[in-house]
Each structure stands twice: as C-alpha cells, then as structure tokens.
Enzyme design. Structure first.
Site, mmCIF file in Angstrom:
data_model
loop_
_atom_site.group_PDB
_atom_site.id
_atom_site.type_symbol
_atom_site.label_atom_id
_atom_site.label_comp_id
_atom_site.label_asym_id
_atom_site.label_seq_id
_atom_site.Cartn_x
_atom_site.Cartn_y
_atom_site.Cartn_z
ATOM 1 N N HIS A 69 0.841 -1.199 0.000
ATOM 2 C CA HIS A 69 0.000 0.000 0.000
ATOM 3 C C HIS A 69 0.883 1.258 0.000
ATOM 4 O O HIS A 69 1.796 1.385 0.821
ATOM 5 C CB HIS A 69 -0.892 -0.034 1.249
ATOM 6 C CG HIS A 69 -1.934 1.020 1.298
ATOM 7 N ND1 HIS A 69 -3.110 0.953 0.580
ATOM 8 C CD2 HIS A 69 -1.993 2.190 1.993
ATOM 9 C CE1 HIS A 69 -3.843 2.024 0.832
ATOM 10 N NE2 HIS A 69 -3.195 2.789 1.686
ATOM 11 N N GLY A 127 -4.382 11.203 6.492
ATOM 12 C CA GLY A 127 -3.231 12.092 6.634
ATOM 13 C C GLY A 127 -2.036 11.495 7.345
ATOM 14 O O GLY A 127 -0.899 11.781 6.983
ATOM 15 N N ASP A 185 -8.389 0.759 5.917
ATOM 16 C CA ASP A 185 -7.131 1.507 6.009
ATOM 17 C C ASP A 185 -7.140 2.439 7.224
ATOM 18 O O ASP A 185 -7.888 3.404 7.266
ATOM 19 C CB ASP A 185 -6.971 2.314 4.712
ATOM 20 C CG ASP A 185 -5.613 2.971 4.594
ATOM 21 O OD1 ASP A 185 -4.750 2.721 5.455
ATOM 22 O OD2 ASP A 185 -5.421 3.738 3.630
ATOM 23 N N GLY A 186 -6.284 2.130 8.183
ATOM 24 C CA GLY A 186 -6.079 3.024 9.319
ATOM 25 C C GLY A 186 -6.458 2.426 10.664
ATOM 26 O O GLY A 186 -7.572 1.928 10.849
ATOM 27 N N ASP A 244 0.713 5.418 0.116
ATOM 28 C CA ASP A 244 -0.141 6.581 0.393
ATOM 29 C C ASP A 244 0.427 7.846 -0.239
ATOM 30 O O ASP A 244 1.473 8.334 0.177
ATOM 31 C CB ASP A 244 -0.226 6.800 1.910
ATOM 32 C CG ASP A 244 -1.136 5.795 2.584
ATOM 33 O OD1 ASP A 244 -2.249 5.573 2.071
ATOM 34 O OD2 ASP A 244 -0.725 5.234 3.610
HETATM 35 C C1 DX5 Z 1 -3.811 7.195 6.568
HETATM 36 C C2 DX5 Z 1 -3.157 6.265 5.572
HETATM 37 C C3 DX5 Z 1 -2.892 4.871 6.003
HETATM 38 C C4 DX5 Z 1 -1.800 4.644 6.970
HETATM 39 C C5 DX5 Z 1 -2.263 3.579 7.920
HETATM 40 O O1 DX5 Z 1 -4.069 8.417 5.936
HETATM 41 O O2 DX5 Z 1 -3.987 6.180 4.446
HETATM 42 O O3 DX5 Z 1 -2.644 4.042 4.865
HETATM 43 O O4 DX5 Z 1 -0.596 4.211 6.380
HETATM 44 O O5 DX5 Z 1 -1.395 3.590 8.977
HETATM 45 P P1 DX5 Z 1 -1.639 2.788 10.302
HETATM 46 O O6 DX5 Z 1 -1.774 1.339 9.910
HETATM 47 O O7 DX5 Z 1 -0.395 3.061 11.075
HETATM 48 O O8 DX5 Z 1 -2.883 3.330 10.936
HETATM 49 ZN ZN ZN Z 2 -3.836 4.529 2.692
#
Ligand code: DX5
Ligand code: ZN
Length: 221
Positions: free
Chosen positions: A32, A142, A175-176, A34
């Site tokens: 993934h 974010g 995600d998150g 970002d």
């Molecule tokens: C948040 C991102 C996520 C992030 C997730 O804006 O889109 O993809 O990398 O991170 P974790 O797993 O640490 O919550």
């Molecule tokens: Zn993401």
C-alpha cells in the site's frame, strides 16, 4: 481469504529496500502506497517516483496506490506508468468521479474509490458495479499510527452486505488504525484487504515474522 497490505508510510525510508523485501518474504502480496498532496490532506508524502522505486524492488508485488490528493484525474497516467496495479482516489476530492473511474479503467488499472470515515456509502451506490475495490478509511486521512474510529466496523459490514446482495466480488479495503486486537474481527466483518502501517513497521519484532503472523490471523476469513 483476507489479505494483508503493508503500508510503506511507516517504513524506515533509509532501509526501504530491506523492509520491503522482508515484508515480501513474510508473504505480503500487496503493498500500500499513500500519496498525499498537502492540500486534500494536511500532510505531504510521495508521488510516482516512489511507486517506480517500489516496483523496481518488488517486480511481482501488487502495488496499491491510495491517492489522497485534490486532483487525482491529472495524475492517473503518471501512476500507471510508474507501475501501479490498484488505484484509488477520494470521492470527496472530485465532482465527477464516474469520469475518473473511467480513466483508471482505460489505463488497465484496478479502479477503487476511497471514502473518509464520515462519507456515507450511498455516495458510491451508482458506481459500485464498476469498482474492483472500495477503500474505507477507518481513521481521518493524513497520518499513520492513529486510533481506529469506533463505529467503522459497522460500515464494513453494511458495505459487505450491499456487495453480496448485488452479487459482486468487490474487495473491501480497510485503512487506518488496524491493530492486533481488531484485525481478525475486521476480516470477519467483510474486509478482504487490510492495510497495516505502524502495526508492521514500527515494532521490534522482525517484519517478516510479523507479516506472516498477522496474515495467518486473517486468512480464515
Ligand atoms: C492514513 C493512511 C494509512 C496509513 C495507515 O491516511 O492512508 O494508509 O498508512 O497507517 P496505520 O496502519 O499506522 O494506521
Ligand atoms: Zn492509505
């Protein structure tokens, strides 16, 4: 069978190559990435050059690019060329997201839409059939390392029901805020791709073992 998608946002970038190879050795198939523009979200990360670098390191991996940017349509070609396989954009960022999906399809990438926690599922009812996946953000976009927002598990279950009722095979990507305690439950609610950043890369346990162990926890669903 739900799959784990390690998010490079939490990598140690001075060891990007080693960490990605370890994740791959642990069995990760999806990586993934970002992309943040400092406008749609209050943070800046990376663009197509990073996707190109990850593609060089892992020629066989599925690169899942999550665009958290204000004008996704203008960059689809760049990310396609850089080696993306899955491309999602935020429905909150565009007016005519039908056209953006079309453009992603034209580039032969798997189209996905991403929804912020407060965005209702009804927003995507009319395009669900055309999507390879729906990304449900379970934290505000974010930053990595945030806490999973309560109530989001219900959104996953409702979307899974909708997809099933329509007879579709759309993936639900979460995600998150994924952690050891909620990961298996999220898979049981219908998440088929589970993004994990800090859970994988910000721990003392070896990355390879961690990816293997977490993947096993969600494999049964
Ligand atoms: C948040 C991102 C996520 C992030 C997730 O804006 O889109 O993809 O990398 O991170 P974790 O797993 O640490 O919550
Ligand atoms: Zn993401």
């Amino acid at each position: 069978m739900a799959k784990l998608a390690p998010s490079i946002l939490s990598c140690d970038f001075s060891r990007l190559r080693e960490e990605l190879l370890l994740a791959r050795e642990g069995g990760a198939e999806i990586i993934h990435i970002d992309v943040m523009d400092g406008h749609f979200v209050p943070n800046l990360t990376f663009g197509p050059l990073m996707v190109e670098a990850v593609r060089k390191i892992l020629p066989e991996a599925i690169l899942d690019v999550h665009l958290m940017i204000s004008n996704p349509r203008s960059y689809i070609g760049d990310f396609a060329q850089a080696g993306a396989d899955m491309l999602s954009f935020h429905v909150e960022a565009v007016q005519d997201f039908d056209a953006v999906i079309h453009e992603i399809e034209n580039r032969a990438l798997k189209p996905g839409v991403a929804l912020c926690p407060g965005t209702p599922l009804e927003m995507i009812d009319h395009v669900l059939e055309r999507l390879a996946f729906v990304l449900l953000l379970t934290v505000n976009p974010g930053f990595g390392g945030q806490k999973f927002l309560a109530g989001m598990e219900k959104k996953i279950a409702v979307l899974r029901r909708k997809i099933r009722e329509k007879g579709l095979s759309t993936d639900i990507e979460i995600d998150g805020g994924v952690n050891e305690k909620n990961i298996a439950f999220l898979a049981s609610q219908g998440a088929s791709i589970i993004v994990a950043g800090s859970l994988i890369f910000s721990h003392k346990e070896e990355i390879k073992e961690r990816v293997r162990r977490l993947s096993e926890m969600i494999q049964v669903f």
